[in-house]
Design a protein around this motif. Sequence first.
Motif, PDB file in Angstrom:
ATOM      1  N   CYS A  12      64.856  31.171 -97.719  1.00 62.43           N
ATOM      2  CA  CYS A  12      64.525  32.238 -96.777  1.00 62.43           C
ATOM      3  C   CYS A  12      65.755  33.131 -96.718  1.00 62.43           C
ATOM      4  N   CYS A  27      57.742  43.862 -91.148  1.00 61.10           N
ATOM      5  CA  CYS A  27      58.419  42.766 -90.468  1.00 61.10           C
ATOM      6  C   CYS A  27      59.292  43.239 -89.312  1.00 61.10           C
ATOM      7  N   ASN A  31      59.080  28.605 -87.185  1.00 64.39           N
ATOM      8  CA  ASN A  31      59.983  29.543 -87.835  1.00 64.39           C
ATOM      9  C   ASN A  31      61.369  28.894 -87.766  1.00 64.39           C
ATOM     10  N   HIS A  67      59.807  38.887 -86.773  1.00 63.26           N
ATOM     11  CA  HIS A  67      58.631  39.591 -87.307  1.00 63.26           C
ATOM     12  C   HIS A  67      57.933  40.240 -86.126  1.00 63.26           C
ATOM     13  N   ARG A 108      54.207  31.476 -88.806  1.00 64.52           N
ATOM     14  CA  ARG A 108      54.876  30.784 -89.889  1.00 64.52           C
ATOM     15  C   ARG A 108      54.686  29.284 -89.832  1.00 64.52           C
ATOM     16  N   THR A 146      58.204  30.185 -96.557  1.00 63.77           N
ATOM     17  CA  THR A 146      58.811  31.468 -96.272  1.00 63.77           C
ATOM     18  C   THR A 146      57.874  32.540 -96.810  1.00 63.77           C
ATOM     19  N   PHE A 147      57.254  33.278 -95.894  1.00 68.79           N
ATOM     20  CA  PHE A 147      56.278  34.305 -96.279  1.00 68.79           C
ATOM     21  C   PHE A 147      55.310  33.672 -97.284  1.00 68.79           C
ATOM     22  N   ALA A 186      48.642  29.778 -90.339  1.00 68.22           N
ATOM     23  CA  ALA A 186      49.964  30.052 -90.897  1.00 68.22           C
ATOM     24  C   ALA A 186      49.814  30.993 -92.085  1.00 68.22           C
ATOM     25  N   HIS A 187      50.774  31.886 -92.217  1.00 70.91           N
ATOM     26  CA  HIS A 187      50.795  32.832 -93.333  1.00 70.91           C
ATOM     27  C   HIS A 187      51.421  32.145 -94.550  1.00 70.91           C
ATOM     28  N   GLY A 188      51.103  32.663 -95.723  1.00 74.86           N
ATOM     29  CA  GLY A 188      51.792  32.176 -96.911  1.00 74.86           C
ATOM     30  C   GLY A 188      50.988  31.191 -97.737  1.00 74.86           C
TER      31      GLY A 188
END
Lengths: 190, 267, 734
Positions: free
Chosen positions: C57, C181, C219, C339, C614, C619-620, C686-688
Amino acid sequence: MSATQEPIRLAEIFRFLAQTMRYPESSWFTDDFLSVFKELLVQLGHVPQKSLPAKITDAILEEIQVDYTRLFINGVPHVVAPPYASIYIDGTLNSTTADKTREYFRSHGFDITTNEFPDHLVTELDFIALLEDEKQGSSEEFLRLYFRPWFAQFRDLVLAEAEVSYLKTAVEVIDFFTRIETEADSGQAA
Amino acid sequence: MQYGMVIDIKKCVGCHACTIACKAEWEVPADKDRNWVHRLGPDNTPHGLASTYYPGLCNHCNEPACVPVCPADIIQKTFTDKKSGKTKTLEVAATYKDPFNGTVQIDKERCLGCGACADACPYNARYVNENQINEELGSEGTADKCTYCMPRVEMGLEPACVQTCLARARIFGDLDDPNSEVSRYKKMGAKSLSSVNVNIGSNGLYYGNKRDMALLTATSTPQVMPEANMRRILMAKMKPGFNKAKKLGMLGLVGAVAMKGMKEDKE
Amino acid sequence: MAFNLTRRKFLQTATLAAASVPLANVVTAQAGVAKSPFTPSGTMADKTMVGGICEMCFWRCQLVGKVRGNKLMKLEGNPKSIDNGQSICARGNAGVQLLYDRDRLKYPMKNVGQRGAPKWKRISWDEALDTCAKKLKATEQKFGAKGICMFPHGASAKYPMQYLEHTVGTPNVSEASFFQCRGIRDTAFLATIGTPPGENVDMANAKVIFGLGCHFGENVHVSHTKRYLKGLENGAKLIIVDPRFSASAAKADEWVAVKPGTDTALMLGMMNYIIQQGKHNKAFIDKHGIGFAEFKESIAEWTIEKTAQTCDVPADQIKRVADLLADNAPNVSIHPGRHVSWHGNDFQRQRSLGCMMGLLGAMGVKGSFVKGKGPKGVGKVGWPKGEHHVEAMHVAAGIYPYSPPGTPTDLIRDAAITGAPYPIKSCVIWGQNPIQTIPNQQKTIDMLKQMDFVMCVDVMPTDITMYADILLPEASYLERYDFIKTGTQWDLSGKQQQYISARMPMVMADFERKDQVYITNEIAKRMGYGDKIPVSALPEMVDMQLAGAGLSIAKLIAEDGIHLQPGIDPYGVADDLLVYFNNAEIADYGYPASPTYIAVEEVPAGHFRLLYGRSPVHTFNRTQNNVWLHHAMPENPVWINDEMAKELSLVNGDRVYCVNSEGVKSRNTTIVKVTPGIRKDCVYMAHGYGTKNPAMSVGAGAGIDDQALITILAVDPETGCHGMRNNFVKLVKA
């Protein structure tokens, strides 16, 4: 060119097979190379398929390069057959199997010289050739313990997915020369 | 001496670093675990809404269920106390409890990979690495689990999971030493995940606030001892016979045949 | 095909006599194995490499690497670090699996198929660089430098970005770290307290920690999380405002389950209440405040009742939280967030956070907003600016006055697609995956489709790489020099120390991976900018930068990778600090001068607002193919309120698709997580997850890509940044 009547050495064949699995480039992937490849097939009692190119043209080379990239480097939908033992044995790249392979090289007095991983198909074939150079038949253990356990899976993937017949055929020839032959096999054929 | 680990779930943020550090340290296959983090909740508890984590690993139990079921041949093994130099010789199979530091370990050289120990563990703390085959034994793989990082600890390092923990939520030490941090936590009420039926002296203790502990114990305490396979029990009972077989130089074969049977039985 | 003889038989008979060329003559390559003396390797005593700087990250913890032979076995925190110490997070630990990811890019490749449906061919670096330079030059000549756009991300993208921005001269650069972001946070705080805030709150020494949407634990930035935990250990009260019972809410004393989008109203209501109670820090405001009277008047409408109704939060709780903040002021950490591109009304919300700091005087004192005083002297190396200066589109049009550096993303996409105000025909993507970072994926694809040339530089075959004409494999953060990381000890109240560390390789790059300086320089040479090249190689750049602080790579290695020096007490309030409660300049641009709540669209019937956040292991979208991280959390369950789930007959573990209000359906399914820990009007994931590039053999098909569902575009009017929480979904059983 005078034809040699000496029996062919296994080491030379493995060195040649390693070459067949390198990324094809115009510097070596020539008509000469192809004719040797075809001759090897003939000697194996196999009439080369018509699908093998008669001559290497730019278009044919690119076709093989694209298929090679898709099969072994970066493909869509994904790399078909990563040519690394670790992937098949451990599920991850450059993991325990790669370490063990390198240890095996080193315990036999060899080490890798490129920035390829030790368990890459070409590296392993190079190694087998070197073992055979030293003493014929000395690659049996490596083949049994290190090479065959993953190569069979790799071979099946390539045979099922390859589009150009050159790559399929090369993998089949490698399969032939690395197969573990039992006494029964030998007896039958003799 | 009895090594133990306290996990302070009040501090734990559930980042999973412990599990990944362990994978790197001990080359654990990507899809297997020596330790794990389960994310729990959010769920209602008698003490309010809670969300917490179950960071689990081998509990190096006082009465480990995994040890007596091991069908490997019994040998005399001499243990040495790292501090005093004292030795003790015990009859052990391929997994045993160390009489000096209290950890449960596996003798990888002699493990048959049958998986009996993994089946017996109520905490699911063991797995069989099918890629590690011992050719001489004709094994099916090798059992593996947390060792409390003994090779690191013996070098004066912390276990890998403890070292990487940013929250300092993992506390490792000697539960027999009343002055240790782990003992201090125990006095404050850190407790193991034990139930009426599963009460084998786990040395993995958890500490947290009421609501988090309520959620953790309700979701993650094993309630039944895994049902031991009849054939395995038989195998375990046949051990003295194995010893004789060994003297006659037959064990390898007998063991291998028996193990194959067990494997089929499992399937 | 089968060979009907045995090897033995073959060897007895074969001569290859008919071949015109002996076998050995066609073998040209050097063998990959050679004779070498046997040296047994140790096991526990692996070599320790110092000087690693993490980039799993962008917190950039300091690392050491354990190397066995020429292989990296493990990463650990550098014991000398006064920042992360020996700790690193899950992602940091998993860096080894990025390095050796089976799907990692290895060689330069040319797309001989279509953009989006690529067919790859490995090519030489020469051919790749020639092509990139020729194509970029053609665009530059035909459309000017502004015909080139760039989407950069990460430490390695800085050097090529400067080349394109400064030397070639295009303003069309859009960084996801700003526009999708934290850019809004930085410019809003600049307009409020005169400085971008980072996450510089002294949580370790706070009496109260206030987080708006902060989900520490999910996060994870190591030293930041350490501060947070130290604060809690020291007895700080924790207030978490979040529609979801997040990892932090679970540790909180107050969980404020605010209605999504109404956060600004909540802040205004609390500030109004604090002022009404006379609990604001009058001395601080008198000395440092600008426009307090106007501000006070402007927010007077936000009574507790109106706030409670707007935010769907109990009036009692609003008072309780406001009292908690005021009664413990000024030792209060008002977290600025990270973010923050949420709803398209974000500049105003970020301003309100800055105003709360001012209202409580929570700046410069223990436990409040305090910036550590890091070391000075580290030099800069950069590309020289060219003669021609092209104004960015928003500057020329007089819009988005508080835009972060670069050009707002949609101006670039719109210009590319419509050709107005001018065509954009070449696209350089470096370390960013715009498909999964920028909302409305189709628009990004449309932009790429019309390009004359698209090149990508990355370590992984991310979604965007499917649209590249030329794809270049980059050395990862573990295989190169570059980033200089400086800072102070993590606990601001501890012994005052400063550190300087520079990224050094743990292992050498495998295959044909190259670093950013090599790639950029080679392209620059071929584009005719060879005389502008500032450094010839990365280590040279790092040494030049370090020289400013009296250091070098060699010195840093001798100091175990980290240089430590005495630090400076960070506490204290500068006399010239100004807090703009009311900022007239903002009004000049036509936007509210005092923080103002702008309502967001209500959730349409039968839908839920889609919230994302997150996962601690990702990480993303950068880490989804990491096999260790993937195994830790293989998919992203969609959280739904238990009562709503009952109405919809959904139970834990059901597999669902998400379909948004514009009819876009998720490519993959995920499992349902039924919980009382989320409001009824939203769902969360969650994103990613859920890359669409099947070349990511671990991550493909795993979980839902939330970005694919974010098609309704919200743009923050002051900044031009995206708001990405204004989309609505249904859950459909798979």
